[in-house]
Scaffold this active site. Structure first.
Site: not given
Length: 182
Positions: A62, A72, A132, A168
């Site tokens: 992603h 992140k 995250y 995905d």
């Protein structure tokens, strides 16, 4: 906190100092001042938390396009993951290269994923929980991905038949992905 730059420019492994005794442990998982002294300065505005019930779940690869790209810091609070980043900055000497690290509740390691990288993870044990921090809010209009099994990337995932979301499983190959990072 020990900060180790990785082979892909801008990515770092963060290893907090863990103070343990018979009661358990204490650690600072994030300290803006400590990271700032090492030139790592981002304004994190959101924390995300995922649970994957089964081992072999792949989430990714992603990323968000500019101007909503995200930096992140990824860590595992329960379980373990194989965490993967791919450099998707056109013109970068490491464009299309990837690296993977194991993050777990036991090693307390964290991965700093800069903007311009696709990110994915594979759970290694049941009931893995990942936290995250991000420096930009989720934007559905800018949300993109790359197919986890793109043969041009050759990522050595620890699973051959992963559990995937529909999304995905449909991402494009890197060569066909929309990118706007230089």
């Amino acid at each position: 906190m020990k900060i180790t730059p990785l082979e892909l420019q801008g990515a770092c492994l963060l290893e907090p100092v863990v103070h343990g005794d018979h009661r358990g442990f204490f650690m600072e998982s994030y300290n803006e001042a400590v990271l700032g002294k090492q030139g790592i300065s981002f304004r994190f505005i959101q924390d995300n938390h995922s649970l994957s019930a089964e081992p072999g779940v792949i989430r990714g690869l992603h990323y968000q396009l500019n101007p909503k790209a995200q930096t992140k810091i990824v860590r595992v609070v329960k379980g373990a993951i194989y965490d993967v980043i791919v450099d998707i900055r056109r013109g970068s000497p490491t464009f299309g290269q990837w690296l993977g690290v194991i993050l777990s509740e036991y090693n307390h390691r964290q991965l700093l994923v800069p903007q311009g990288f696709a990110h994915g993870l594979c759970t290694l044990v049941p009931n893995t929980q990942v936290l995250y921090k991000v420096d930009e809010y989720y934007s559905p209009e800018h949300d993109r991905g790359i197919l986890w099994s793109d043969p041009a990337l050759g990522i050595d995932w620890p699973v051959s038949n992963p559990i995937l979301s529909d999304k995905d499983g449909r991402h494009p190959l890197l060569q066909d992905a929309e990118l706007n990072f230089d």
